[in-house]
Design a protein around this motif. Structure first.
Motif, PDB file in Angstrom:
ATOM      1  N   PHE A  86       7.671  -3.036  -2.962  1.00  0.00           N
ATOM      2  CA  PHE A  86       7.194  -4.045  -2.017  1.00  0.00           C
ATOM      3  C   PHE A  86       5.671  -4.173  -1.972  1.00  0.00           C
ATOM      4  CE2 PHE A  86      11.259  -3.618   0.674  1.00  0.00           C
ATOM      5  CZ  PHE A  86      11.809  -4.754   0.117  1.00  0.00           C
ATOM      6  N   LEU A  87       4.962  -3.204  -2.525  1.00  0.00           N
ATOM      7  CA  LEU A  87       3.505  -3.334  -2.476  1.00  0.00           C
ATOM      8  C   LEU A  87       3.041  -4.421  -3.452  1.00  0.00           C
ATOM      9  CD1 LEU A  87       0.904  -2.230  -1.230  1.00  0.00           C
ATOM     10  CD2 LEU A  87       0.772  -0.612  -3.119  1.00  0.00           C
ATOM     11  N   TYR A 133       5.297  -6.390  -5.486  1.00  0.00           N
ATOM     12  CA  TYR A 133       6.136  -7.587  -5.423  1.00  0.00           C
ATOM     13  C   TYR A 133       5.953  -8.074  -4.005  1.00  0.00           C
ATOM     14  CZ  TYR A 133       9.887 -10.893  -5.562  1.00  0.00           C
ATOM     15  OH  TYR A 133      10.586 -12.073  -5.507  1.00  0.00           O
ATOM     16  N   GLY A 174      15.243  -9.917  -1.932  1.00  0.00           N
ATOM     17  CA  GLY A 174      14.312  -9.192  -1.069  1.00  0.00           C
ATOM     18  C   GLY A 174      14.896  -8.626   0.210  1.00  0.00           C
ATOM     19  N   MET A 187       6.184 -10.010  -0.865  1.00  0.00           N
ATOM     20  CA  MET A 187       6.895 -10.979  -0.033  1.00  0.00           C
ATOM     21  C   MET A 187       6.013 -11.297   1.178  1.00  0.00           C
ATOM     22  SD  MET A 187      10.763  -9.469  -0.255  1.00  0.00           S
ATOM     23  CE  MET A 187      10.681  -8.503   1.232  1.00  0.00           C
ATOM     24  N   PRO A 188       6.219 -12.451   1.811  1.00  0.00           N
ATOM     25  CA  PRO A 188       5.366 -12.794   2.950  1.00  0.00           C
ATOM     26  C   PRO A 188       5.468 -11.752   4.062  1.00  0.00           C
ATOM     27  CG  PRO A 188       6.609 -14.709   2.240  1.00  0.00           C
ATOM     28  CD  PRO A 188       7.157 -13.539   1.480  1.00  0.00           C
ATOM     29  N   VAL A 189       4.319 -11.349   4.580  1.00  0.00           N
ATOM     30  CA  VAL A 189       4.282 -10.470   5.749  1.00  0.00           C
ATOM     31  C   VAL A 189       3.886 -11.318   6.951  1.00  0.00           C
ATOM     32  CG1 VAL A 189       3.715  -8.470   4.321  1.00  0.00           C
ATOM     33  CG2 VAL A 189       1.875  -9.738   5.463  1.00  0.00           C
ATOM     34  N   CYS A 190       3.974 -10.679   8.108  1.00  0.00           N
ATOM     35  CA  CYS A 190       3.801 -11.410   9.364  1.00  0.00           C
ATOM     36  C   CYS A 190       2.468 -12.162   9.422  1.00  0.00           C
ATOM     37  CB  CYS A 190       3.910 -10.400  10.506  1.00  0.00           C
ATOM     38  SG  CYS A 190       4.218 -11.117  12.109  1.00  0.00           S
ATOM     39  N   ARG A 224       0.353 -10.521  14.693  1.00  0.00           N
ATOM     40  CA  ARG A 224       0.710 -10.734  13.284  1.00  0.00           C
ATOM     41  C   ARG A 224       0.070  -9.671  12.381  1.00  0.00           C
ATOM     42  NH1 ARG A 224       3.628 -15.027  11.927  1.00  0.00           N
ATOM     43  NH2 ARG A 224       3.913 -16.653  13.503  1.00  0.00           N
ATOM     44  N   TYR A 228       9.539 -14.186  10.904  1.00  0.00           N
ATOM     45  CA  TYR A 228       8.684 -13.557  11.925  1.00  0.00           C
ATOM     46  C   TYR A 228       8.471 -14.396  13.185  1.00  0.00           C
ATOM     47  CZ  TYR A 228       7.522 -10.731   7.810  1.00  0.00           C
ATOM     48  OH  TYR A 228       7.594  -9.963   6.677  1.00  0.00           O
ATOM     49  N   ALA A 242      10.378 -19.083   5.095  1.00  0.00           N
ATOM     50  CA  ALA A 242       9.516 -17.944   4.740  1.00  0.00           C
ATOM     51  C   ALA A 242       9.793 -17.495   3.305  1.00  0.00           C
ATOM     52  CB  ALA A 242       9.746 -16.797   5.722  1.00  0.00           C
ATOM     53  N   GLN A 243      11.054 -17.472   2.932  1.00  0.00           N
ATOM     54  CA  GLN A 243      11.373 -17.071   1.556  1.00  0.00           C
ATOM     55  C   GLN A 243      10.808 -18.073   0.558  1.00  0.00           C
ATOM     56  OE1 GLN A 243      15.698 -16.432   1.936  1.00  0.00           O
ATOM     57  NE2 GLN A 243      15.321 -14.260   1.625  1.00  0.00           N
ATOM     58  N   HIS A 276      13.212 -12.131  -6.293  1.00  0.00           N
ATOM     59  CA  HIS A 276      14.291 -11.309  -5.753  1.00  0.00           C
ATOM     60  C   HIS A 276      14.651 -11.762  -4.343  1.00  0.00           C
ATOM     61  CE1 HIS A 276      16.640  -7.753  -4.569  1.00  0.00           C
ATOM     62  NE2 HIS A 276      16.897  -7.675  -5.867  1.00  0.00           N
ATOM     63  N   GLU A 335       5.527 -14.555  -5.002  1.00  0.00           N
ATOM     64  CA  GLU A 335       6.497 -13.630  -5.557  1.00  0.00           C
ATOM     65  C   GLU A 335       6.705 -13.864  -7.052  1.00  0.00           C
ATOM     66  OE1 GLU A 335      10.119 -13.405  -3.211  1.00  0.00           O
ATOM     67  OE2 GLU A 335       8.947 -13.799  -1.413  1.00  0.00           O
ATOM     68  N   ASP A 340       5.769   0.738   2.476  1.00  0.00           N
ATOM     69  CA  ASP A 340       5.489  -0.692   2.341  1.00  0.00           C
ATOM     70  C   ASP A 340       6.333  -1.606   3.217  1.00  0.00           C
ATOM     71  OD1 ASP A 340       3.540  -0.287   0.290  1.00  0.00           O
ATOM     72  OD2 ASP A 340       5.194   0.136  -1.080  1.00  0.00           O
ATOM     73  N   ARG A 389      12.797  -9.919   6.089  1.00  0.00           N
ATOM     74  CA  ARG A 389      13.107 -10.972   5.125  1.00  0.00           C
ATOM     75  C   ARG A 389      13.950 -12.071   5.764  1.00  0.00           C
ATOM     76  NH1 ARG A 389      10.797 -12.997   0.502  1.00  0.00           N
ATOM     77  NH2 ARG A 389      12.207 -12.962  -1.290  1.00  0.00           N
TER      78      ARG A 389
END
Ligand code: FES
Ligand code: FES
Lengths: 160, 752
Positions: free
Chosen positions: B672-673, B675, B201, B677-680, A128, A141, B648-649, B199, B657, A46, A137
């Motif tokens: 992480f799947l 919970y 993270g 968090m922002p991905v790109c 992206r 990005y 981003a957080q 969290h 989240e 993940d 984190r």
């Protein structure tokens, strides 16, 4: 169960090791092969911190069994620079400050290199979505995406 | 401020640790080994709340390969009756119980024993052989449940209002008289809000490698936000004196406040001591999610009263924050920061620290402040709407400035809040057109920032280059900032400055990397050390030239006579003077230790655009601009990086989240799947506008920048969603199911 004997190539070098049948490629790399550049953030596929390529294909090494490396070609972050010459992506990541803590960086670079090998002219959206499996984190990005796009542009100029 | 030219300060230099990090060489906590190393594992409570009647480790100890087992009996007890023993903001009474449950397990994941064995598999096997007799107790996870009259009480000794309670404390800031203030108001808006625990993270799980020699000499290799914190806590919890513990800071893979306390180090130290072998411990992601961090969930009510012209006359906030298993939620941040951007005559801001059966909270970027700002800045948005005022104009009208007395105490010196509002107002983003289902929100935020103890050494090498040693783990590029400053002061090329982070036995005490203090504090000590070095260099040149040191100036990396009157001499460079050092008085270097003062608070104002997919309830941030007064951007890229990372957080906190609990009181999404968090692909580019109002109390004008950027985000996103949909969300996250439900509800009915 006895350990399995594996013969493979890592970063172009012939490598032999023994592993447990349940051992992941990430554990083998970080453990007996001493290549700790690939990181473990989740061990569940993940976060992408463990990204490597297997015969050129981008994978999460935490989801691959070490025994599956038999007869294949593995590349890791440690094989990215040529001697003391950084890969253009590595150089751009530095120039753009595309890393803060740096724990995601190996995986980001390996994944970005795999993208540029397939697509020398990615759009922002393509970058992206390609990197959506690599969590960062720290940076939000922004600088990572810019660094990848700019590297792609420079590499296109370098080989017309 | 003693810097006049700007050759290096403000440059986007390549960070000193950069090449190691892009080539995979940098050694993080889990990346090292030692000869004879064995592995440690933790046995954790499966129950949210249970009395531990007995623990039997005999079977585990007999398993071949097991080298040591520890339980709470091995850990120094700080008894509750004896009162608080503070280390920084942590009370050791809670720390000793958090690293290992004593009489009660207070959350699922609470450690109850630890094992070291020759392999990880044997250690895990041994954990299963430990027999723990639990008396399972009723539990409470949410604040509402913990506050019910018949709620199970986590800490029986505690009384609030004379009754047993899970409210462990209350604090307040007060200014004026709110009753009078609300009487003066033409309009009063009062709203209640909830936020979920989130969290930090960080991608690097907690890890350490520890060896204890037969004479007690201990080496700790771990990643944390403070090697001195690790040394002190490990010492206090194991009884090994600090002078015997060398805590080496590994590279740290993210912290955000979550690595300001220890989890594994005391356990690994005791296991290493008992077994005589170096012990490595690495948490799984699941352990990180169950047993470390997060920040508090909250329930807040905010009431603001204003005149018709928008002048705010009174404000009342009450903030209930979850502390988790032990007291210590960040109520100070919520209470102190929420109203700080505004000049309000009558304020009461109160915070309640509520324990419940989830992991003990740890600091998270501006602890408490984003929770308070979410509530306050959303109410301000409603106020602006009700008064038909532009939301930035409302904030400008009430903005704190030099001379404003904040409710939490200080009178502000020259601050840059108004500048951030004006920059936001004039930013092209603020005037850009919006499409259908798109909306724009703004919000501001404040964080205290911190100074405190820092130490540094500046040494000139024999070949005339520079090594700077500081005591603060570098998480986001602070080494680059220090190198810029040192190159500037000494007038030499940046590449000639090497910056390293010392371990606890090689550099003086330096407090945590936290509170946005690192560049502020360490550049202050490094500046003083560099000044001392320059004084030495001038003296040396003066001696060689046989003139007065006052007649020598340091410029562009060399000593020069101040004027032709002082004499005609060829400049003496750093390399010249280094070469001559043995004959001129010896090595050149200086070390400085300070309790730094003058870290002024920081302000930011954010603009957020969202687009809502009304079929799926998905909110996407499509444009974002973070404006912040950063004092002085010593390395602009890493300053921007702080802003972008914080944003981003905050977007993750606002939109996705949250921990999901199952009916057994356990976290159901410890990875992480789930919970998420922002991905790109979730985010747009994150624009930054740096306002530089230099801090008058710092040699380079530095202000802390790392925490402010998380403070306004959730309110900015929520206000944008309201602008897009005409609906307000009073609880986070604004996740697709919640947004869909709100869209399906009758139009005027406010969302949950
Ligand atoms: S460690 Fe492999 S994806 Fe996270
Ligand atoms: S730089 Fe820290 S996680 Fe990406």
């Amino acid at each position: 169960m006895p350990k399995l004997h594996v013969t493979t190539f890592v970063n172009g070098e012939p490598v032999e090791f023994l592993c447990e049948p349940y051992e992941t490629m990430l554990d083998a790399l970080r453990g007996q092969l001493g290549l700790t550049g690939s990181k473990e953030g989740c061990a569940s596929g993940d976060c992408g911190a463990c990204s490597i390529t297997l015969d050129g294909r981008l994978i999460c090494s935490c989801l691959m069994l070490a025994a599956e490396a038999e007869g294949h070609e593995i590349r890791t972050i440690e094989g990215m620079a040529k001697g003391d010459k950084l890969h253009p992506l590595q150089q751009k990541f530095l120039e753009h400050a595309a890393l803060q803590c740096g724990i995601c960086t190996s995986g980001m670079l390996v994944a970005s290199e795999a993208l540029l090998a397939k697509n020398s002219n990615p759009t922002e959206e393509e970058v992206r979505f390609w990197l959506a499996g690599n969590l960062c984190r720290c940076t939000g990005y922004d600088k990572i995406v810019r660094a990848v796009m700019e590297t792609a542009a420079e590499m296109r100029e370098m080989r017309p | 401020m003693n810097v006049v030219n700007n050759k290096w300060i403000g440059q986007r230099t390549i960070r000193p640790d950069g090449v190691d990090k892009v080539t995979g060489r940098a050694a993080f906590a889990a990346d090292t080994t030692m000869p004879g190393m064995i592995w440690g594992k933790v046995l954790r409570s499966p129950h949210p709340h249970a009395r531990i009647k007995s623990i039997n480790t005999a079977k585990a100890e007999r398993l071949p390969g097991v080298k040591a087992v520890v339980t709470s009996r091995d850990i120094v007890d700080f008894t509750i009756e004896k009162g608080a023993v503070m280390l920084g903001i942590q009370d050791m009474r809670w720390m000793c119980r958090n690293v290992m449950a004593r009489d009660k397990a207070l959350f699922p994941g609470h450690p109850v024993a630890a094992v070291a064995a020759t392999t990880e598999a044997i250690a895990a096997e041994a954990c299963k052989l430990i027999e723990v007799d639990y008396e399972v107790l009723p539990w409470a996870i949410e604040i509402d449940d913990a506050l019910k009259p018949d709620a199970p009480i986590l800490h029986e000794f505690n009384r609030f209002d004379g009754k047993p309670s899970n409210i462990m404390g209350r604090i307040e800031s007060r200014k004026g008289d709110i009753a009078q203030g609300f009487k003066d108001a033409d309009i009063v808006i009062e709203r209640s809000f909830t936020t979920r625990p989130v969290h930090q993270g960080y991608i690097e799980p907690h890890a350490c490698l520890i060896s204890v020699a037969a004479d007690g000499k201990t080496t700790i290799w771990s990643s944390s936000q403070g090697q001195f914190m690790v040394r002190a806590m490990s010492s206090m919890l194991t009884g090994i004196p600090q002078s015997d513990i060398r805590a080496i800071p590994a590279e740290i893979g993210g912290g955000f406040g979550g690595k300001t306390i220890v989890y594994l180090e005391p356990l690994a130290t005791l296991l290493a001591k008992k077994s005589g072998r170096p012990v490595k411990m690495v948490m799984t992601r699941e352990e990180v999610m169950r047993a470390t961090g997060p920040t508090s969930g909250s329930k807040s009510t905010v009431k603001i009263g204003a005149k018709k012209d928008g002048t705010i006359v009174a404000a009342h906030g009450s903030f209930y924050l979850q502390a988790g298993a032990f007291p210590g939620s960040p109520i100070r941040g919520a209470v102190g920061c929420s109203f700080a951007p505004y000049d309000i005559p009558h304020v009461l801001s109160e915070g309640f620290d509520v324990c419940s059966n989830r992991s003990k909270v740890a600091a998270y970027r501006a602890p408490g402040a984003p929770i308070g700002a979410y509530a306050v800045e959303c109410v301000l948005d409603e106020l602006a709407e009700a008064l038909k005022m532009d939301p930035l104009a409302l904030r400008l009208k009430n903005a704190a400035k030099e001379g404003t007395k904040a409710a939490h105490g200080p009178v502000f010196p020259r601050i840059g809040y108004i500048e951030t509002l004006e920059a936001a107002k004039n930013h092209p983003h603020y005037a850009a057109p919006l499409g259908k289902y798109q909306g724009r929100g703004v919000a501001s935020g404040f964080w205290f920032n911190a100074g405190g103890e820092s130490s540094a050494q500046v040494n000139i090498t024999e070949d005339g280059n520079v090594v700077v040693t500081t005591g603060h783990p570098d998480i986001g590029g602070s080494r680059a900032g220090i190198a810029n400053i040192c190159a500037e002061l000494l007038g030499i090329d940046y590449k000639r400055v090497s910056v390293i982070i010392g371990d606890t036995q090689t550099v003086g005490f330096s407090n945590l990397t936290g509170g946005s203090r690192v560049l502020f504090a360490s550049s202050m000590v490094v500046t003083q050390a560099a000044d001392k070095v320059i004084a030495t260099l001038r003296e040396r040149a003066a001696k060689i030239w046989e003139i007065d040191p006052e007649a020598v100036k340091w410029e562009n990396g060399a000593a020069h006579p101040v004027s032709p009157n002082a004499g005609q001499f060829e400049p003496l460079t750093l390399a010249d003077l280094a070469e001559k050092a043995p004959l001129q008085g010896g090595p050149i270097g200086a070390s400085v230790q300070l309790n730094t003062q003058g870290a002024e608070g920081g302000f930011g104002t954010h603009i957020c655009d969202v687009e809502v997919d009304v079929d799926l309830g998905i909110v996407r941030v499509i444009r974002y601009t973070a404006v912040q007064d950063v004092g002085r951007a010593v390395h602009p890229s890493y300053v921007e990086g702080q802003l972008q990372g914080g944003v981003a957080q905050g977007i993750g906190w606002a939109l996705n989240e949250e921990y999901i609990y199952n009916k057994d009181g356990k976290v159901d999404n410890p990875g992480f799947l789930d919970y998420r968090m922002p991905v790109c692909s979730d985010l747009p580019m994150l624009d930054c506008a740096l306002v530089e109002v230099p801090n008058p109390k710092h040699p380079q004008g530095v202000k802390g920048v790392g925490e402010v950027p998380l403070v306004p985000v959730m309110a900015a996103v929520a206000n944008a969603v309201h602008n897009a949909l005409g609906k307000r969300f009073y609880s986070l996250p604004m996740s697709p199911p919640k947004v869909s439900a709100a869209l399906d509800a009758p139009a005027q009915q406010a969302a949950e």
